[in-house]
Design a protein around this motif. Sequence first.
Motif: not given
Length: 135
Positions: A19-28, A32-35, A96-102
């Motif tokens: 869960a700690t690692k997942r939170q770090s990955v989700l924050a990343n 990078n939502v606009d990268t 980019n394939n990041v959906d901020i809502d998801r």
Amino acid sequence: MGLLNSVSFQRLQGGIDAATKRQSVLANNVANVDTPNFKRSDVSFESFLQQQDSGLKSQLSAKVTDSRHFQFGSNTVVPATVVTTDETTSMNNNDNNVDIDREMALSAENQLRYSSYIQQMNSQISMMRTVVEGR
């Protein structure tokens, strides 16, 4: 065997680490939502744990190098977290394939999961303390 070396305690520790690692990955992912050309990542842990609990043979089985070694199943091994990157999808014109809502929904789910792991671990420690202190 130590009090904190039980399989259930080790699995809770693995869940907390995941869960700690997942939170770090989700924050990343959110950062990078606009990268341009950024591809989101995710952490796999619970699926490996479910495979382990259902008794399915997977990459979690022990390697035996000598016939004199004890044979044991994978149910005592806590799987490691695996970070995967989704290279196949694209949400924007910039690939980019990041959906901020998801990502935010996954982050909220992860926070609940983390809290439940911590609550369960505190409960186990409390039970052990009660047994040791005799209250």
